[in-house]
Design a protein around this motif. Sequence first.
Motif, short mmCIF file in Angstrom:
data_model
loop_
_atom_site.label_atom_id
_atom_site.label_comp_id
_atom_site.label_asym_id
_atom_site.label_seq_id
_atom_site.Cartn_x
_atom_site.Cartn_y
_atom_site.Cartn_z
N ASN A 176 1.48 6.88 -6.64
CA ASN A 176 0.27 7.64 -6.99
C ASN A 176 0.48 9.15 -6.97
O ASN A 176 -0.39 9.89 -7.41
N GLN A 177 1.60 9.60 -6.44
CA GLN A 177 1.83 11.04 -6.34
C GLN A 177 1.91 11.68 -7.72
O GLN A 177 2.25 11.04 -8.70
N ARG A 178 1.57 12.97 -7.76
CA ARG A 178 1.62 13.71 -9.02
C ARG A 178 3.05 13.70 -9.57
O ARG A 178 4.00 13.95 -8.85
N GLY A 179 3.16 13.43 -10.86
CA GLY A 179 4.50 13.31 -11.44
C GLY A 179 5.10 11.97 -11.07
O GLY A 179 4.50 11.14 -10.39
N ALA A 183 1.99 -0.74 -12.61
CA ALA A 183 1.32 -0.04 -13.72
C ALA A 183 0.04 0.63 -13.25
O ALA A 183 -0.28 1.75 -13.66
N GLY A 184 -0.71 -0.02 -12.37
CA GLY A 184 -1.94 0.56 -11.88
C GLY A 184 -1.74 1.82 -11.09
O GLY A 184 -2.63 2.67 -10.99
N SER A 185 -0.55 1.98 -10.49
CA SER A 185 -0.26 3.18 -9.72
C SER A 185 0.39 4.26 -10.57
O SER A 185 0.29 5.45 -10.25
N LEU A 186 1.06 3.87 -11.63
CA LEU A 186 1.77 4.84 -12.45
C LEU A 186 0.93 5.39 -13.60
O LEU A 186 1.12 6.52 -14.03
N PHE A 187 -0.01 4.58 -14.09
CA PHE A 187 -0.74 4.96 -15.29
C PHE A 187 -2.23 5.09 -15.01
O PHE A 187 -2.64 5.25 -13.87
N LEU A 188 -3.03 5.01 -16.02
CA LEU A 188 -4.44 5.34 -15.89
C LEU A 188 -5.29 4.12 -15.62
O LEU A 188 -5.49 3.28 -16.50
N TRP A 189 -5.78 4.03 -14.39
CA TRP A 189 -6.75 3.00 -14.03
C TRP A 189 -7.92 3.73 -13.38
O TRP A 189 -7.73 4.66 -12.60
N GLY A 190 -9.12 3.33 -13.67
CA GLY A 190 -10.27 3.96 -13.04
C GLY A 190 -10.50 5.37 -13.55
O GLY A 190 -10.70 6.29 -12.76
N GLY A 191 -10.46 5.57 -14.85
CA GLY A 191 -10.67 6.92 -15.40
C GLY A 191 -9.35 7.62 -15.59
O GLY A 191 -8.38 7.03 -16.03
N PHE A 192 -9.32 8.89 -15.24
CA PHE A 192 -8.12 9.69 -15.46
C PHE A 192 -7.31 9.88 -14.18
O PHE A 192 -6.39 10.68 -14.15
N ALA A 193 -7.64 9.17 -13.14
CA ALA A 193 -6.90 9.29 -11.89
C ALA A 193 -6.12 8.01 -11.63
O ALA A 193 -6.64 6.91 -11.80
N GLY A 224 0.82 -1.21 0.00
CA GLY A 224 0.00 0.00 0.00
C GLY A 224 0.86 1.26 0.00
O GLY A 224 0.54 2.24 -0.69
N ALA A 225 1.94 1.24 0.76
CA ALA A 225 2.83 2.40 0.80
C ALA A 225 3.50 2.64 -0.54
O ALA A 225 3.64 3.78 -1.00
N LEU A 226 3.92 1.54 -1.19
CA LEU A 226 4.53 1.67 -2.52
C LEU A 226 3.54 2.29 -3.50
O LEU A 226 3.90 3.19 -4.29
#
Length: 283
Positions: A63-66, A134-144, A56-58
Amino acid sequence: MGRLRLTVQLLFTIVTNGYLYGFLSGKIYRGTLKYACVPGLNCYSCPGALASCPIGALQALLNQRGFHVPFAALGFFFLFGSLLGRFVCGWLCPFGLVQDLLHKIPIFKKRKRLPFHHILKYEKYVVLILLVLAGSLFLWGGFAKVPAFCKYLCPSGTLLGALPLLSANNALRSQAGGLFLWKLGILLAIVLLSVKVYRPFCQYLCPLGAVYGWFNRFSLVQIHWETERCISCMACEKACPVALSLREISRSPECIRCGKCVAACPQKCLHFSGHNFAKQQPF
């Protein structure tokens, strides 16, 4: 060995998920301890959790911007991986304990592995790459960007987080919808499968096990095999809950260092050691 491991598992689960007020109030502990991680799956949303889950921490860092290299999480994995490897899975993971207890229920003919294990065991690496990274770096669940593993798959979060929160919090119960039902279905499937198959989530889906498995060959804690004393009775292989061969014990990414092979060996030629196992084997 079995009683010792069970005692350690129970104590570690109680200590790391012992925030009683959280269970009674249906609220998540948000104190300073939550900035630290524990080595096993330990859902942040569990009302009793005093620290965070490393997966979860990873995801939170990714998930942070950038894009920022998650040095803190990577350092955590390297520290516990190089010290313990998948010993963490066998001794320190609360959801591993849940699966162990389910497998002790005396119904169904027990299995160590699922059919096509040689293929299915790689699913946890797919989960790690697609959902965690990939789910944390790219687009999952819309644009967030979202913590896809926690949101869509993790059964530990459903069992230790969602269910206790919903049972104690009326407002949250009114918001539970299709996503909760999806994750509840995953949890029920894993619970039923765990009664028959030994630790199916650990063997086939856990991204944390995938990470720690990479360290098994050179982690500090190993199971050492004294080859000169071995009589090739194969008692260790029969006792291994994940059906590893003698030469795979401790070295394989699938070995959780549960110690059942150590307890089963009549010659006591297997034992836990702090020395590097890989350097001592005649391969």
